[in-house]
Structures are given as C-alpha cells and as structure tokens.
Design an enzyme around this catalytic site. Structure first.
Site, PDB file in Angstrom:
ATOM      1  N   LYS A 182       0.940  -1.213   0.293  1.00 31.40           N
ATOM      2  CA  LYS A 182      -0.083  -0.101  -0.156  1.00 31.40           C
ATOM      3  C   LYS A 182       0.881   1.191   0.110  1.00 31.40           C
ATOM      4  O   LYS A 182       1.477   1.621   1.061  1.00 31.40           O
ATOM      5  CB  LYS A 182      -1.009   0.154   1.280  1.00 31.40           C
ATOM      6  CG  LYS A 182      -2.138   1.124   1.155  1.00 31.40           C
ATOM      7  CD  LYS A 182      -2.524   1.748   2.434  1.00 31.40           C
ATOM      8  CE  LYS A 182      -1.882   2.789   2.713  1.00 31.40           C
ATOM      9  NZ  LYS A 182      -1.802   4.095   2.106  1.00 31.40           N
ATOM     10  N   GLU A 258      10.571   1.418  10.557  1.00 32.66           N
ATOM     11  CA  GLU A 258      11.386   2.721  10.307  1.00 32.66           C
ATOM     12  C   GLU A 258      10.636   3.959  10.591  1.00 32.66           C
ATOM     13  O   GLU A 258       9.819   3.832   9.893  1.00 32.66           O
ATOM     14  CB  GLU A 258      12.261   2.758   9.175  1.00 32.66           C
ATOM     15  CG  GLU A 258      13.397   3.377   9.076  1.00 32.66           C
ATOM     16  CD  GLU A 258      13.285   4.785   8.369  1.00 32.66           C
ATOM     17  OE1 GLU A 258      13.111   5.815   8.908  1.00 32.66           O
ATOM     18  OE2 GLU A 258      13.168   4.579   6.917  1.00 32.66           O
ATOM     19  N   CYS A 292      13.418  11.617   6.722  1.00 38.90           N
ATOM     20  CA  CYS A 292      13.501  11.150   8.115  1.00 38.90           C
ATOM     21  C   CYS A 292      14.750  11.054   8.712  1.00 38.90           C
ATOM     22  O   CYS A 292      14.950  11.108   9.942  1.00 38.90           O
ATOM     23  CB  CYS A 292      13.004   9.630   8.207  1.00 38.90           C
ATOM     24  SG  CYS A 292      13.850   8.233   7.191  1.00 38.90           S
ATOM     25  N   GLU A 386      10.166  16.780  14.921  1.00 40.57           N
ATOM     26  CA  GLU A 386      10.596  16.257  13.591  1.00 40.57           C
ATOM     27  C   GLU A 386       9.823  17.189  12.589  1.00 40.57           C
ATOM     28  O   GLU A 386       8.640  16.937  11.956  1.00 40.57           O
ATOM     29  CB  GLU A 386      10.205  14.843  13.486  1.00 40.57           C
ATOM     30  CG  GLU A 386      10.580  14.441  12.081  1.00 40.57           C
ATOM     31  CD  GLU A 386      10.584  13.022  11.646  1.00 40.57           C
ATOM     32  OE1 GLU A 386      11.254  12.257  11.042  1.00 40.57           O
ATOM     33  OE2 GLU A 386       9.454  12.364  12.175  1.00 40.57           O
TER      34      GLU A 386
END
Length: 490
Positions: A182, A258, A292, A386
């Site tokens: 997906k 992750e 990331c 973040e």
C-alpha cells in the site's frame, strides 16, 4: 484493458490484484496532484478493506509456488526488473519529480539507491539453504533451514516513495515471500502502481505482488491486521507506526518499523567550518528537508557559532527554488498544504519563543524557503519536533558533554552526524550519541544497500538493508534425523 506505461501520464485508475489490473468505474478515486503546480496528474482507486482482503488472499495463494522456485528463478525476475529500472530511468525520474516534488539530485539518488538495493537482494537466495549442526545426542543429524516468513505487507511513505517501497518489496520477493503493497496516497503511482508495472513486465507470477492504493485512514488498519499477514514492513511517523505495530502484533505478525527522527548534527570547535556548512546544506535542504534522516538540529560549539550561522544562512539564501523538473532547481515543493502550514507554524512559534530568523521563513504556494534560525534552544518547536522541512535551527553548546546531552534529549534515535578535525574525537562522540546511524565528517542522509538501516528508541523496530532485512523476512526451521536407535532414560 487500458495499456499502462511507466509515467504518471498513463492511466492508473486500477488496482493490481492477482496479476490483473482491476478497474471499477463505480469506485471512488483519489486525485494525484503535482505539488509544484497543483495540477492533477492522474487518479487512482480509493481501495477498500475488501480490496485489501483480496490482495492478501491472492498473495497467500501464490506464495508457496513462488517459494518453491529456485533462487536462480527468483533472481531472474529481479534482474529483469533491474533491467527495466535502467531502461525506464528517465520516466521514473520524471515521475518522482512531478508526483513527489523531487529535484534532480534527489530523484537520481533515489533511483540509484533502489537499484543498488535490488542488486544486493539477488544475493539472498543463496542464503536460503540448509546448515548442518552437530548434536549432543548420538546418531542425530541436525539441519537448520532458512525459509520465507510468508506474506509481507508493505506500507510505504511519500517522501522517498520508489526506494522505500522497493527496499522492502525486492528483499521480500528474493527470499520467497509474496507481497501486498500500500503506497502513500500522495504518491500512489511511483510508490506502488509503477512498481507493479515493472514486475509485471519482469515476469513475476500472478499474485506474488499485489498493490492496493487508498487512504491510510480507510485501509491502513486492515493492511496491518490481516490474518494472512506474516511481516508488516512500515516506514512513516512514530505515531502511526505505534498503531501499525500494535495491530500487527495482535495477529503475531512481525513488525519491521522505520519511524521518525530528530537528528542532531554536532559541529565541534576544531571543525572545518566551511566543510561542516557544505555537509549541513545538503543534510538540511535535500528534498526540502522531507527526509527522516535529514538534519533536524544543528548543535554548534559557541566558539564557531557565529561564523557557522552566517555561512549557513548565506548558502541557504543561494539555493535555487522552483519546479523540480528544471535541473537547476535544488528546492522543490513540499508535499501538500498541510505540510506547508505546519512548517510555517514551527518557524513562527520558534521565533516567538526567542529564536532569530536569519533567512527564509516564507512560502510561495508549496515552495517553502530554506530557513535558518539562530539563538535556538532544544525545546523550541522547530527543534523538539521532527519538522520534516527545510528548517535549520542552530543551537550553541559549550563543551562535548553538553553537546551529547542536547543530541540525546529526544525520544528519537534514528541518525546523527559529527564534524571535527580530530577523527578519534569524532568516533567517541558518535559512540555517545544514541542513534542507530551516526556519520563522522558527513551529514546523516546516507543509505547503502549492504549496511543495516534503522534507529533506536522511538525511531523504530528492526533494520532494513544489509543482511538484517534478510533476517526480517525469513525464519529458521530445525529438522533433525535420528539415524540410529536412541536410548531414553525411561
């Protein structure tokens, strides 16, 4: 049936299930837009939980036959796919530009890394054999086989959609698993349907790879909790990853996660400031900071702080901004309006908290200016979150202990970097930073096919790449043979 090619100009209004492109005119669709222009590129199906069920059922039915094929047979398909990556490179780069806002350097690096991952995975088949082990019982032979887990579910993100899908899909296929993929709803073509097209052309048997497009809010829970699921490979935010891992755990599927990062970049007093700034510009502003492992916080010794801030701001101001299809542009658009608004809020709230805006801070459409914030502190919004954008908060420190304390003062532990002219010192600092990946005299945006990739703390579970992903997607099976009668104590 609609003929499908390898670019976003083609029609993609179909799911890929059991080797067929499944179209349904009555199905809801999701518009796919170019973030640079906001023009619609194409549309894809809004998949349902029933579609997910069909995908998993097809994958489960096809998996045994795929696992029974030899390593050479599986590798032939993967090598065919690698050939298509080469042949269709320009189309893939164009799709990355228009669908994910990837400037040329980032798009090429993504294609190159994906190709390298595929090459590395072709070595996994030879590791799937049987090892013999001695026994403490007379007359017994022990064999330990390495076998596939079964069905691997993959939920991939929008920032590196092609690479971060393939780095799970290809190792899963190489080790005899089947896959349900997906992709993110912002990048469903280059992150999913285009990959199905590549493997269809490469000769992958029907049902071994299935692609369901749709919104995570609609089908994400079913993807992560399906009874046929054996491994859930997810890349995305920590918040969503916790839910995905929890749902996978309820079915006893292995979570390979992750997740988020808040990556420190430490510049010591003896660092080559020009070299440190070179690394910092790449590490903060590649792909608009939507990575990331990009630099989230610049931790700079107070003795070189002013020089560093001045040079970083000058370089940030000089970066060309615009449509990523124009090769000279370095800064493209962020993915959508929500992302842009969050970034502007982070900047404004950080300035209100006492930081100084050195450059940037504005947005034109989805183009957010590279932004440098001095006088920042670790608990300011652009530093403690973040931010996932082209924002560089610069935080001073007075000694190594303070630098390490600041670097580790976060729930995350994904990546980091250190710049210093004393390599022994850099190595020591790298050891003290709580992160799964730390780079000395470089920046944190690094990924190599043969090296384990992943984080500590809230940045994930398990590792991708290297031999680590081989172990994520396979399991051991012990078979013993008693060749002579065994004596029992009763």
């Amino acid at each position: 049936m609609t003929e499908r090619g390898f670019t976003t100009d083609d029609s993609w209004n179909a799911l890929y299930l059991d080797g067929e492109w499944v179209e349904d005119e009555d199905r809801d669709t999701i518009a796919v837009e170019n973030p640079a222009t906001r023009e619609q590129l194409t549309e894809v199906p809004a998949g349902t939980e029933e579609d997910v069920d069909l995908a998993y059922e097809s994958a489960a039915e096809a998996q045994d036959d795929w696992a029974d094929k030899s390593a050479d047979e599986r590798n032939e398909v993967i090598e065919n796919a690698i050939g298509i990556l080469d042949e269709k490179r320009d189309e893939i780069l164009e799709s990355l530009a228009v669908e994910s806002g990837s400037a040329n350097a980032k798009a090429f690096a993504e294609w190159q890394t994906a190709k390298g991952m595929a090459h590395h995975a072709t070595g996994f088949g030879e590791k799937m054999g049987t090892e013999e082990h001695d026994s403490m019982i007379p007359g017994k032979e022990n064999e330990v086989e390495r076998v596939p887990e079964g069905v691997v579910g993959v939920i991939s993100p929008w920032n590196f959609p092609f690479n971060l899908s393939l780095r799970a899909v290809v190792p899963a296929l190489a080790t005899g698993n089947s896959v349900v993929l997906k992709p993110a709803s912002s990048t469903p073509v280059v992150g999913g349907l285009l990959i199905a097209r590549i493997f269809e052309e490469a000769g992958l048997p029907d049902g071994v790879l299935n692609v369901v497009t749709g919104k995570g809010s609609d089908i994400g829970d079913r993807m992560a909790s399906h009874p046929e699921l054996d491994v859930m490979a997810f890349t995305g935010s920590t918040e969503v990853g916790k839910r995905v891992a929890s749902l996978a755990g309820e079915t006893l599927a292995l979570p390979a996660m992750e997740l988020g990062g808040n990556n420190p970049y430490v510049v010591t007093e003896d660092a080559d400031v020009d070299a440190a700034v070179d690394s910092a510009v790449f590490g903060s502003f590649l792909h608009q900071g939507q990575i990331c492992i990009s630099i989230n916080r610049h931790l700079v010794h107070e003795s070189v702080y002013d020089e560093y801030v001045e040079k970083l701001a000058e370089r940030a101001e000089s970066l060309p901004i615009g449509d990523p299809r124009e090769r000279e542009n370095v800064i493209g658009p962020v993915i959508d309006e929500g992302q842009r608004d969050d970034l502007i809020d982070y900047i404004e709230e950080t300035v209100e908290a006492g930081a100084t805006l050195e450059t940037g801070g504005e947005a034109d459409g989805l183009f957010v200016e590279p932004t440098v914030l001095s006088d920042a502190e670790n608990d300011m919004p652009a530093a403690c979150n973040e931010h996932f954008g082209p924002i560089a908060p610069v935080i001073p420190f007075s000694d190594e202990d303070e630098a390490v304390e600041l670097a580790n003062d976060t729930e995350y532990g994904l990546a980091g970097a250190v710049h210093t002219t004393d390599l022994d010192r850099g190595r020591d600092l790298a050891d003290r930073i709580d992160a799964g990946m730390v780079h000395v005299n470089d920046q944190p945006i690094n990924e190599e096919p043969a090296i384990p990739f992943g984080g500590m703390k809230a940045s994930g579970i398990g590792r991708y790449d290297g031999d680590e992903i081989f172990h994520e997607f396979t399991q051991t099976k012990w078979i013993s043979v008693q060749n002579e009668p065994r004596e029992y104590p009763f």
